[in-house]
Design a protein around this motif. Structure first.
Motif, mmCIF file in Angstrom:
data_model
loop_
_atom_site.group_PDB
_atom_site.id
_atom_site.type_symbol
_atom_site.label_atom_id
_atom_site.label_comp_id
_atom_site.label_asym_id
_atom_site.label_seq_id
_atom_site.Cartn_x
_atom_site.Cartn_y
_atom_site.Cartn_z
ATOM 1 N N ASN A 178 8.669 -6.873 -1.735
ATOM 2 C CA ASN A 178 7.595 -5.879 -2.270
ATOM 3 C C ASN A 178 6.571 -6.676 -2.626
ATOM 4 O O ASN A 178 6.293 -7.251 -3.575
ATOM 5 N N ASN A 179 5.298 -6.051 -1.671
ATOM 6 C CA ASN A 179 4.200 -6.894 -2.004
ATOM 7 C C ASN A 179 3.094 -5.845 -2.631
ATOM 8 O O ASN A 179 1.851 -6.161 -2.668
ATOM 9 N N ASP A 180 3.494 -4.665 -3.292
ATOM 10 C CA ASP A 180 3.097 -3.742 -4.187
ATOM 11 C C ASP A 180 2.885 -4.252 -5.575
ATOM 12 O O ASP A 180 3.871 -5.169 -5.932
ATOM 13 N N LYS A 181 2.079 -3.624 -6.263
ATOM 14 C CA LYS A 181 1.836 -3.949 -7.786
ATOM 15 C C LYS A 181 2.867 -3.139 -8.606
ATOM 16 O O LYS A 181 3.077 -3.271 -9.788
ATOM 17 N N ALA A 191 -0.473 7.638 1.743
ATOM 18 C CA ALA A 191 -0.304 7.176 0.427
ATOM 19 C C ALA A 191 -1.666 6.329 -0.049
ATOM 20 O O ALA A 191 -2.028 5.706 0.644
ATOM 21 N N GLN A 192 -1.948 6.405 -1.418
ATOM 22 C CA GLN A 192 -3.183 5.457 -1.714
ATOM 23 C C GLN A 192 -2.756 4.262 -1.876
ATOM 24 O O GLN A 192 -1.738 4.069 -2.298
ATOM 25 N N ALA A 193 -3.338 3.228 -1.641
ATOM 26 C CA ALA A 193 -2.845 1.854 -1.589
ATOM 27 C C ALA A 193 -3.049 1.407 -2.999
ATOM 28 O O ALA A 193 -4.095 1.875 -3.679
ATOM 29 N N TYR A 194 -1.966 0.274 -3.601
ATOM 30 C CA TYR A 194 -2.347 -0.031 -4.857
ATOM 31 C C TYR A 194 -2.665 -1.641 -4.694
ATOM 32 O O TYR A 194 -1.859 -2.210 -3.865
ATOM 33 N N GLY A 205 0.800 -1.163 0.106
ATOM 34 C CA GLY A 205 -0.109 -0.157 0.020
ATOM 35 C C GLY A 205 0.719 1.342 -0.021
ATOM 36 O O GLY A 205 0.380 2.212 0.717
ATOM 37 N N LEU A 206 2.041 1.157 -0.507
ATOM 38 C CA LEU A 206 3.077 2.358 -0.907
ATOM 39 C C LEU A 206 3.420 2.948 0.663
ATOM 40 O O LEU A 206 3.585 3.963 1.112
ATOM 41 N N LYS A 207 3.601 1.704 1.546
ATOM 42 C CA LYS A 207 4.026 1.950 2.877
ATOM 43 C C LYS A 207 4.945 1.006 3.176
ATOM 44 O O LYS A 207 5.096 -0.168 2.899
ATOM 45 N N PHE A 208 6.107 1.205 4.187
ATOM 46 C CA PHE A 208 6.863 0.084 4.669
ATOM 47 C C PHE A 208 6.115 -0.414 5.911
ATOM 48 O O PHE A 208 5.733 0.414 6.732
#
Length: 211
Positions: free
Chosen positions: A87-90, A208-211, A67-70
């Motif tokens: 990295n678990n974001d897209k 930040a907005q989650a992806y 979600g654009l966070k650590f």
């Protein structure tokens, strides 16, 4: 019916286990701000008087990106430990640190392909992302195996054998940046201590907005 010798052996084993658990001891610590509100994510650790030989780090840490966070925001590890950065974001991330205990630059990547980083000097490392400026995390590296991090209620138990220690508590928002400390002696069982922090005001920037 068990023999008397078996009963004596079982009783002795139970006594030895109880004595070992008591000798391990430790300290229960509560951290609050100056208004009395619990402080989560405070790093609490015990440094032995006169220093101590450090055991080999047993477990690597992990700071993921979601979600654009650590996640987590604050990590505490023993000096010499590794941290993995899945990295678990897209989207891809580019992690870096300019902090003197461990400067590094991990190029754009996704998934779990990034190599772990080894943090071999004590101190505080601030992490950022070259692509997403609002991403930030903190790593506190400590020269002791006796450490923990407060929960949502501001509480943590740090285990350690009996002896004289300096108890330290730190948070990334603590005013002045330096850990608070108390000198104490631990005996058998679990002691207790508390800290009150003056903290910087929280950031007003939206998440930040989650992806």
């Amino acid at each position: 019916m068990p023999s008397q010798s078996l009963i004596r052996c079982a009783a002795l084993a139970a006594l030895c286990f109880s004595s070992a658990a008591a000798a391990a001891g430790g300290i229960s610590v509560h951290v609050a701000d100056i208004s009395g509100k619990p402080v989560p994510d405070a790093v609490v650790y015990l440094e032995a008087d006169g220093g101590q030989p450090l055991p080999k780090p047993q477990k690597a840490g992990e700071i993921s990106q979601k979600g654009l966070k650590f996640i987590p925001l604050v990590t505490v590890i023993q000096t010499g430990s590794k941290i993995y950065f899945p990295n678990n974001d897209k989207v891809r991330h580019h992690i870096y640190s300019f902090s003197s205990p461990h400067k590094f630059d991990q190029k754009l990547y996704s998934g779990t392909t990034a190599d772990p980083q080894t943090f071999d000097k004590p101190g505080t490392v601030v992490l950022g992302c070259n692509i997403h400026d609002k991403m930030i995390a903190y790593v506190r590296i400590v020269d002791t195996p006796h450490f923990g991090k407060t929960d949502a209620a501001g509480d943590v138990v740090v285990e350690a054998p009996a002896g004289k220690y300096t108890l330290k508590a730190w948070h990334p928002d603590i005013v002045g940046g330096n850990a608070q400390e108390q000198v104490l002696r631990l005996g058998e069982g679990t002691a207790s201590a508390s800290f009150k922090f003056s903290l910087k005001p929280p950031s007003t920037e939206p998440d930040a907005q989650a992806y």
